[in-house]
Design an enzyme around this catalytic site. Sequence first.
Site, mmCIF file in Angstrom:
data_model
loop_
_atom_site.group_PDB
_atom_site.id
_atom_site.type_symbol
_atom_site.label_atom_id
_atom_site.label_comp_id
_atom_site.label_asym_id
_atom_site.label_seq_id
_atom_site.Cartn_x
_atom_site.Cartn_y
_atom_site.Cartn_z
ATOM 1 N N ASP A 260 -3.077 5.011 -2.018
ATOM 2 C CA ASP A 260 -4.258 5.508 -1.056
ATOM 3 C C ASP A 260 -4.520 6.949 -1.581
ATOM 4 O O ASP A 260 -3.479 7.862 -1.771
ATOM 5 C CB ASP A 260 -3.619 5.519 0.457
ATOM 6 C CG ASP A 260 -4.591 5.939 1.341
ATOM 7 O OD1 ASP A 260 -5.646 5.207 1.513
ATOM 8 O OD2 ASP A 260 -4.528 6.979 1.923
ATOM 9 N N GLU B 22 -6.646 4.561 -5.425
ATOM 10 C CA GLU B 22 -7.859 4.823 -4.666
ATOM 11 C C GLU B 22 -8.534 6.566 -5.135
ATOM 12 O O GLU B 22 -7.632 7.211 -5.074
ATOM 13 C CB GLU B 22 -7.840 4.668 -3.371
ATOM 14 C CG GLU B 22 -9.200 4.869 -2.597
ATOM 15 C CD GLU B 22 -8.997 4.978 -1.043
ATOM 16 O OE1 GLU B 22 -9.637 4.833 -0.422
ATOM 17 O OE2 GLU B 22 -7.909 5.618 -0.676
ATOM 18 N N HIS C 176 -11.341 -2.634 3.281
ATOM 19 C CA HIS C 176 -11.134 -2.437 4.784
ATOM 20 C C HIS C 176 -12.175 -1.407 5.290
ATOM 21 O O HIS C 176 -12.114 -0.931 6.367
ATOM 22 C CB HIS C 176 -9.684 -2.225 5.153
ATOM 23 C CG HIS C 176 -9.020 -1.057 4.548
ATOM 24 N ND1 HIS C 176 -8.921 -1.179 2.878
ATOM 25 C CD2 HIS C 176 -8.720 0.082 4.938
ATOM 26 C CE1 HIS C 176 -8.314 -0.120 2.534
ATOM 27 N NE2 HIS C 176 -8.263 0.877 3.657
ATOM 28 N N ASP C 177 -12.326 -0.738 4.282
ATOM 29 C CA ASP C 177 -13.479 0.548 4.757
ATOM 30 C C ASP C 177 -14.886 0.247 4.208
ATOM 31 O O ASP C 177 -15.641 1.220 4.510
ATOM 32 C CB ASP C 177 -12.973 1.827 3.618
ATOM 33 C CG ASP C 177 -11.388 2.347 3.801
ATOM 34 O OD1 ASP C 177 -10.999 1.968 4.955
ATOM 35 O OD2 ASP C 177 -10.722 2.781 2.817
ATOM 36 N N ASP D 99 0.787 -1.121 0.049
ATOM 37 C CA ASP D 99 0.124 0.172 0.352
ATOM 38 C C ASP D 99 0.916 1.295 0.173
ATOM 39 O O ASP D 99 1.845 1.398 0.748
ATOM 40 C CB ASP D 99 -1.053 0.013 1.177
ATOM 41 C CG ASP D 99 -2.276 0.565 1.087
ATOM 42 O OD1 ASP D 99 -2.515 1.536 0.585
ATOM 43 O OD2 ASP D 99 -3.186 -0.342 1.357
HETATM 44 C C1 NOJ Z 1 -8.243 5.654 2.415
HETATM 45 C C2 NOJ Z 1 -8.203 4.337 3.134
HETATM 46 O O1 NOJ Z 1 -8.472 3.052 2.286
HETATM 47 C C3 NOJ Z 1 -8.543 4.724 4.440
HETATM 48 O O2 NOJ Z 1 -8.701 3.301 5.308
HETATM 49 C C4 NOJ Z 1 -7.857 5.651 4.961
HETATM 50 O O3 NOJ Z 1 -8.552 5.980 6.482
HETATM 51 C C5 NOJ Z 1 -7.712 6.959 4.224
HETATM 52 N N1 NOJ Z 1 -7.845 6.457 2.984
HETATM 53 C C6 NOJ Z 1 -6.678 7.707 4.611
HETATM 54 O O4 NOJ Z 1 -5.439 6.984 4.345
#
Ligand code: NOJ
Length: 586
Positions: free
Chosen positions: A213, A270, A345-346, A107
């Site tokens: 990210d 992302e 994970h989000d 990551d």
């Molecule tokens: C996206 C990530 O997937 C998330 O888990 C994180 O809190 C935020 N970016 C900040 O890095």
Amino acid sequence: MAKSGHINTTHRAWWKECSVYQIWPASYKDSNDDGIGDIPGIISKLDYIKKLGVDIVWLCPSYKSPQVDMGYDIADYYSIADEYGTVADVEKLIQGCHQRGMKLLMDLVVNHTSDQNEWFKQSRSSKDNEYRNWYVWKPPRFDEQGNRHPPNNWISHFQGSAWQFDELTGEYYLHLYAKEQPDLNWEHPPVRKAVHDIMRFWLDKGCDGFRMDVINFISKDQRFPDAQVKDPRSIWQWADKYYANGPRLHEYLQDLGKILKEYDAFSVGEMPFVKDENEVLNAVRFDRGEINMIFNFEHVDIDHGEYDKFEPGSWKLTDLKNFFERWQTFMYENDGWNALYWENHDQPRCVDRYTHAKEEHRLHASKMLATVLALQAGTPFIYQGQELGMRNVPIEWGMEEYKDIDCLNHWHGLTKEKRFDTKAQQIARQEYQKKSRDNARTPVQWSSAPNGGFTGPNVKPWMSVNPDYVRVNAEKEVDDPNSTYNYWASVLRLRKQELDIFVYGDYQSVDRDSQDIFAYIRGGKILVVCNFTDKALEWDAKANGVQNTKEVLLNNYEGTGVATQKIMGEKWPLRPYEALVVMLKD
Ligand code: NOJ
């Protein structure tokens, strides 16, 4: 317009043909009984991952970090958090993947660092420190009464102002996430060079690419204007246009792309807040040399409230189908590529977000969702536990079980502000159980042993294991030919067997207006029909132009016998959450 049944062979690429398995280290497997997952634990499960049939393992941030945001706050990009292991362990993990013919992604979190990163410690120490410019510092604004205010009205994704005042030098720094996650200043060339160095360091160690990210936040509008606030509840929605897909984004991505190309590395970015297809295309079109694909957000934001994720929201199946059809068609026609995902994970667990399946239907619903996602054109991403059909946390869990900063900050906001009554708090509690990131973060359920076999029986895991582990666990599923795990393996196998169709073929919606059925034809040859309801239904194949069926390639109920019978008729009886994959005659 692409003609139906067209196979696009122009740009073949290994990363289009792969599938990815995402690991969130804290909750994967604890090898040393400290209650926290670790890299040796992951290594011990590589055969399990390989057997699933994936090609790439994506390791979420494992670097040294104070873990304010579970590793998305990096204190040192060159070392591994003690609780997860060492750089040598990551090297072993890379080797373990390579020995099994899999690749490893790391990551890359470079929109921001931790406030404990040495760069930030230096930066905040004085205005003339050589690292000052590595972050975004601005003087305060003062009103007529002389009160101090942040430089603009941007709001952090984790609640409150996106600016933190630092007494030592009397300025504010920008943090689009927690105040412990200061944003890097990409305008400053040494920052870009530092990011390039980090990439090379891990690529030289054998890592095969990166998940990047919030990569579309790295270039900000340098005027840092106030967002136009039309409704205070939506303030952050108006600010994103000043930092999502900013003016120099593609210049920066081109630089990263050159390094990735040198190593023939994989990349997925992302990209929240991007609705403009051309902006995405500029990042992912094959000849652009930036990144391979991005994570889009519309389909996972589908149940958010109007102003806030934790407000109740509602959606229709046609919304979901429209989203996929739009991106499937657009990428196919424009030489781009999609990342396909339901979970990470989000996000909450997909069975709970996209279906109403009670436990009796969990198995079929989880398999149906695997089918509908992974047989589209794109690179499928499977998040740990998704292959087992893991579910959201139990509704009975109290707030003490929730660990995520996003959810907890929201809760503190609600409980502190008097204008929110207990009714609002009750609603929020219900919404956390539906959408909190904690839903994805409970430990992986390996067996029916105490703690789901994630950690030792007498250890208190950092986060409680979902009590359904007694029923839903890997040990049971690996040996059961009808499990979600083995079904995922069949889907991925089929996708590889029919690469020309599933990877390179076009996408045609079928029965577009149905609120019950999600159906499409790939490459003019294979039909996918999925019942998104918990009811038995009849699907009118003939009315939807499907008559030329040849054979059932895959069905999420046991055995394909019943399914083969049903595709003989004009109307197909479909069981709750049934998925059928059918080869059509030429
Ligand atoms: C996206 C990530 O997937 C998330 O888990 C994180 O809190 C935020 N970016 C900040 O890095």
